[in-house]
Design a protein around this motif. Structure first.
Motif, PDB file in Angstrom:
ATOM      1  N   GLU A  46       0.807  -1.217   0.000  1.00  0.00           N
ATOM      2  CA  GLU A  46       0.000   0.000   0.000  1.00  0.00           C
ATOM      3  C   GLU A  46       0.844   1.272   0.000  1.00  0.00           C
ATOM      4  OE1 GLU A  46      -2.605  -0.144   3.341  1.00  0.00           O
ATOM      5  OE2 GLU A  46      -3.820  -1.808   2.543  1.00  0.00           O
ATOM      6  N   LEU A  47       1.951   1.255   0.745  1.00  0.00           N
ATOM      7  CA  LEU A  47       2.730   2.473   0.965  1.00  0.00           C
ATOM      8  C   LEU A  47       3.990   2.559   0.125  1.00  0.00           C
ATOM      9  CD1 LEU A  47       2.462   2.592   4.876  1.00  0.00           C
ATOM     10  CD2 LEU A  47       1.019   3.776   3.198  1.00  0.00           C
ATOM     11  N   ALA A  48       4.437   1.419  -0.432  1.00  0.00           N
ATOM     12  CA  ALA A  48       5.673   1.377  -1.227  1.00  0.00           C
ATOM     13  C   ALA A  48       6.829   2.087  -0.518  1.00  0.00           C
ATOM     14  CB  ALA A  48       5.450   1.988  -2.609  1.00  0.00           C
ATOM     15  N   PRO A  49       7.147   1.679   0.716  1.00  0.00           N
ATOM     16  CA  PRO A  49       8.268   2.303   1.421  1.00  0.00           C
ATOM     17  C   PRO A  49       9.596   1.937   0.764  1.00  0.00           C
ATOM     18  CG  PRO A  49       7.567   0.349   2.595  1.00  0.00           C
ATOM     19  CD  PRO A  49       6.572   0.552   1.486  1.00  0.00           C
ATOM     20  N   ASP A  50      10.629   2.677   1.100  1.00  0.00           N
ATOM     21  CA  ASP A  50      11.960   2.343   0.594  1.00  0.00           C
ATOM     22  C   ASP A  50      12.524   1.126   1.323  1.00  0.00           C
ATOM     23  OD1 ASP A  50      12.291   4.662  -1.218  1.00  0.00           O
ATOM     24  OD2 ASP A  50      12.127   5.780   0.656  1.00  0.00           O
ATOM     25  N   VAL A  51      12.267   1.055   2.625  1.00  0.00           N
ATOM     26  CA  VAL A  51      12.821  -0.021   3.453  1.00  0.00           C
ATOM     27  C   VAL A  51      11.765  -0.512   4.433  1.00  0.00           C
ATOM     28  CG1 VAL A  51      14.603  -0.655   5.150  1.00  0.00           C
ATOM     29  CG2 VAL A  51      15.156   0.950   3.310  1.00  0.00           C
ATOM     30  N   VAL A  52      11.685  -1.839   4.595  1.00  0.00           N
ATOM     31  CA  VAL A  52      10.948  -2.435   5.703  1.00  0.00           C
ATOM     32  C   VAL A  52      11.980  -2.998   6.675  1.00  0.00           C
ATOM     33  CG1 VAL A  52       9.352  -4.233   6.458  1.00  0.00           C
ATOM     34  CG2 VAL A  52       8.946  -3.020   4.295  1.00  0.00           C
ATOM     35  N   VAL A  53      11.984  -2.487   7.901  1.00  0.00           N
ATOM     36  CA  VAL A  53      12.841  -3.038   8.950  1.00  0.00           C
ATOM     37  C   VAL A  53      12.076  -4.211   9.556  1.00  0.00           C
ATOM     38  CG1 VAL A  53      14.040  -2.594  11.112  1.00  0.00           C
ATOM     39  CG2 VAL A  53      13.911  -0.805   9.364  1.00  0.00           C
ATOM     40  N   MET A  54      12.570  -5.427   9.345  1.00  0.00           N
ATOM     41  CA  MET A  54      11.783  -6.640   9.570  1.00  0.00           C
ATOM     42  C   MET A  54      12.343  -7.513  10.690  1.00  0.00           C
ATOM     43  SD  MET A  54       9.181  -8.443   8.177  1.00  0.00           S
ATOM     44  CE  MET A  54       9.085  -8.051   6.409  1.00  0.00           C
ATOM     45  N   ASP A  55      11.496  -7.761  11.694  1.00  0.00           N
ATOM     46  CA  ASP A  55      11.800  -8.799  12.668  1.00  0.00           C
ATOM     47  C   ASP A  55      11.432 -10.135  12.032  1.00  0.00           C
ATOM     48  OD1 ASP A  55      12.480 -10.018  15.101  1.00  0.00           O
ATOM     49  OD2 ASP A  55      10.429  -9.881  15.843  1.00  0.00           O
ATOM     50  N   LEU A  56      12.122 -11.203  12.412  1.00  0.00           N
ATOM     51  CA  LEU A  56      11.834 -12.502  11.806  1.00  0.00           C
ATOM     52  C   LEU A  56      10.802 -13.309  12.573  1.00  0.00           C
ATOM     53  CD1 LEU A  56      15.340 -13.683  10.560  1.00  0.00           C
ATOM     54  CD2 LEU A  56      13.510 -12.539   9.293  1.00  0.00           C
ATOM     55  N   ARG A  57      10.756 -13.121  13.873  1.00  0.00           N
ATOM     56  CA  ARG A  57       9.838 -13.917  14.685  1.00  0.00           C
ATOM     57  C   ARG A  57       8.596 -13.108  15.010  1.00  0.00           C
ATOM     58  NH1 ARG A  57      13.712 -17.043  19.072  1.00  0.00           N
ATOM     59  NH2 ARG A  57      15.073 -18.069  17.551  1.00  0.00           N
ATOM     60  N   MET A  58       7.540 -13.365  14.250  1.00  0.00           N
ATOM     61  CA  MET A  58       6.267 -12.689  14.459  1.00  0.00           C
ATOM     62  C   MET A  58       5.143 -13.694  14.334  1.00  0.00           C
ATOM     63  SD  MET A  58       6.733  -8.979  12.564  1.00  0.00           S
ATOM     64  CE  MET A  58       7.346  -9.648  11.011  1.00  0.00           C
ATOM     65  N   PRO A  59       4.001 -13.415  14.943  1.00  0.00           N
ATOM     66  CA  PRO A  59       2.883 -14.361  14.893  1.00  0.00           C
ATOM     67  C   PRO A  59       2.281 -14.453  13.496  1.00  0.00           C
ATOM     68  CG  PRO A  59       2.207 -12.301  15.913  1.00  0.00           C
ATOM     69  CD  PRO A  59       3.696 -12.223  15.747  1.00  0.00           C
ATOM     70  N   GLY A  60       1.675 -15.616  13.211  1.00  0.00           N
ATOM     71  CA  GLY A  60       1.084 -15.810  11.896  1.00  0.00           C
ATOM     72  C   GLY A  60       2.167 -15.924  10.849  1.00  0.00           C
ATOM     73  N   MET A  61       2.102 -15.100   9.819  1.00  0.00           N
ATOM     74  CA  MET A  61       3.147 -15.075   8.801  1.00  0.00           C
ATOM     75  C   MET A  61       4.423 -14.519   9.406  1.00  0.00           C
ATOM     76  SD  MET A  61       3.358 -12.917   5.241  1.00  0.00           S
ATOM     77  CE  MET A  61       1.868 -13.632   4.544  1.00  0.00           C
ATOM     78  N   ASP A  62       5.506 -15.308   9.356  1.00  0.00           N
ATOM     79  CA  ASP A  62       6.751 -14.834   9.958  1.00  0.00           C
ATOM     80  C   ASP A  62       7.497 -13.895   9.017  1.00  0.00           C
ATOM     81  OD1 ASP A  62       8.026 -16.404   8.044  1.00  0.00           O
ATOM     82  OD2 ASP A  62       8.583 -17.985   9.447  1.00  0.00           O
ATOM     83  N   GLY A  63       8.621 -13.389   9.507  1.00  0.00           N
ATOM     84  CA  GLY A  63       9.380 -12.424   8.726  1.00  0.00           C
ATOM     85  C   GLY A  63      10.002 -12.986   7.468  1.00  0.00           C
ATOM     86  N   ILE A  64      10.260 -14.292   7.440  1.00  0.00           N
ATOM     87  CA  ILE A  64      10.850 -14.898   6.243  1.00  0.00           C
ATOM     88  C   ILE A  64       9.864 -14.869   5.091  1.00  0.00           C
ATOM     89  CG2 ILE A  64      11.758 -17.020   5.228  1.00  0.00           C
ATOM     90  CD1 ILE A  64      12.861 -17.743   7.953  1.00  0.00           C
ATOM     91  N   GLU A  65       8.652 -15.346   5.341  1.00  0.00           N
ATOM     92  CA  GLU A  65       7.651 -15.350   4.276  1.00  0.00           C
ATOM     93  C   GLU A  65       7.300 -13.928   3.872  1.00  0.00           C
ATOM     94  OE1 GLU A  65       5.053 -16.722   1.380  1.00  0.00           O
ATOM     95  OE2 GLU A  65       6.703 -17.677   2.455  1.00  0.00           O
ATOM     96  N   ALA A  66       7.216 -13.033   4.845  1.00  0.00           N
ATOM     97  CA  ALA A  66       6.936 -11.641   4.515  1.00  0.00           C
ATOM     98  C   ALA A  66       8.055 -11.052   3.655  1.00  0.00           C
ATOM     99  CB  ALA A  66       6.784 -10.822   5.803  1.00  0.00           C
ATOM    100  N   THR A  67       9.294 -11.376   3.983  1.00  0.00           N
ATOM    101  CA  THR A  67      10.424 -10.906   3.173  1.00  0.00           C
ATOM    102  C   THR A  67      10.329 -11.435   1.755  1.00  0.00           C
ATOM    103  OG1 THR A  67      11.892 -10.716   5.091  1.00  0.00           O
ATOM    104  CG2 THR A  67      12.938 -10.986   2.933  1.00  0.00           C
ATOM    105  N   ARG A  68      10.002 -12.704   1.611  1.00  0.00           N
ATOM    106  CA  ARG A  68       9.891 -13.306   0.277  1.00  0.00           C
ATOM    107  C   ARG A  68       8.820 -12.602  -0.550  1.00  0.00           C
ATOM    108  NH1 ARG A  68       9.285 -18.012   1.859  1.00  0.00           N
ATOM    109  NH2 ARG A  68      11.430 -18.708   1.559  1.00  0.00           N
ATOM    110  N   LEU A  69       7.675 -12.349   0.050  1.00  0.00           N
ATOM    111  CA  LEU A  69       6.581 -11.706  -0.685  1.00  0.00           C
ATOM    112  C   LEU A  69       6.921 -10.267  -1.047  1.00  0.00           C
ATOM    113  CD1 LEU A  69       3.526 -13.112   1.312  1.00  0.00           C
ATOM    114  CD2 LEU A  69       4.276 -13.756  -0.989  1.00  0.00           C
ATOM    115  N   ILE A  70       7.595  -9.564  -0.156  1.00  0.00           N
ATOM    116  CA  ILE A  70       7.984  -8.187  -0.449  1.00  0.00           C
ATOM    117  C   ILE A  70       9.071  -8.152  -1.523  1.00  0.00           C
ATOM    118  CG2 ILE A  70       9.102  -6.126   0.509  1.00  0.00           C
ATOM    119  CD1 ILE A  70       7.671  -6.816   3.181  1.00  0.00           C
TER     120      ILE A  70
END
Length: 220
Positions: A46-70
């Motif tokens: 939605e926001l098209a940021p330059d950078v997402v600062v991503m933690d890896l351990r999060m509930p539901g979809m973790d940071g790895i899958e979120a990183t892959r999709l981004i």
């Protein structure tokens, strides 16, 4: 222009702390916060940021899958993983997913902010003291069968192979230029061609390629 940042971490204290710190730096603009991987992906789209600062351990979809999709769906957004490296083996999966950098939560604040700027500029950064250990562990861990694919090597010139070796050793473009007695612009051009020929998103993936090709030996 300011760097637009989304902070993704399930701990409100971490998110608010980073937001407050970045607010003191006019070149950094926190445009969103996410408490889960799914929310991070939604905000990236939605926001098209330059950078997402991503933690890896999060509930539901973790940071790895979120990183892959981004990494695959948001062409202008890069992911900087903020991790507790000594505890978090998922960091290897994030490398494969396309993360552009890794910093450790106990690093100095100024170093974390510098990493945001480096990743936003299109470069890759791995925290000092983590890089060689991280890559060495990564290349010694086989990917799941579904992820394995031979690294293309055809069409790489001898000079490009030399440049890739030096990238694998962690040298910057200016350092590569000094080693090979070429200009920094020429070194940068070689690196850019390697991105295209190897299908690499950033310098982290070039380092991985150098290890996988045997151009650089993992430390013991």
């Amino acid at each position: 222009m300011s760097i637009r940042v989304v902070i993704a971490d399930d701990q409100p204290l971490v998110r608010s702390g980073l937001r407050v710190i970045m607010a003191d730096h006019p070149d950094l603009d926190v445009v969103g916060e996410a408490a889960s991987g799914a929310e991070a992906v939604r905000l990236a789209r939605e926001l098209a940021p330059d950078v997402v600062v991503m933690d890896l351990r999060m509930p539901g979809m973790d940071g790895i899958e979120a990183t892959r999709l981004i990494a695959t769906g948001c062409a202008t957004t890069r992911v900087l993983v903020l991790t507790t490296f000594d505890e978090d083996e998922h960091v290897y999966g994030a490398l494969r997913a396309g993360a552009g950098g890794f910093v450790v939560k106990d690093m100095a604040v100024d170093d974390i902010l510098a990493a945001v700027r480096v990743v936003a500029a299109g470069d890759a950064l791995i925290a000092p003291g983590v890089a060689r250990r991280l890559i060495a562990e990564f290349v010694n861990r086989p990917a799941p069968a579904a992820e394995r694919s031979p690294r293309p090597v055809a069409g790489i010139t001898e000079r490009e192979r030399e440049v890739l070796t030096l990238v694998g050793r962690g040298l910057s473009n200016s350092e590569i230029a000094g080693e090979l007695f070429i200009s920094t612009a020429t070194a940068k051009s070689h690196v850019a061609r390697l991105f295209t020929k190897l299908g690499a998103r950033d310098r982290v993936q070039l380092v991985i390629a150098a290890y996988e090709m045997g151009l650089v030996t993992a430390p013991r």
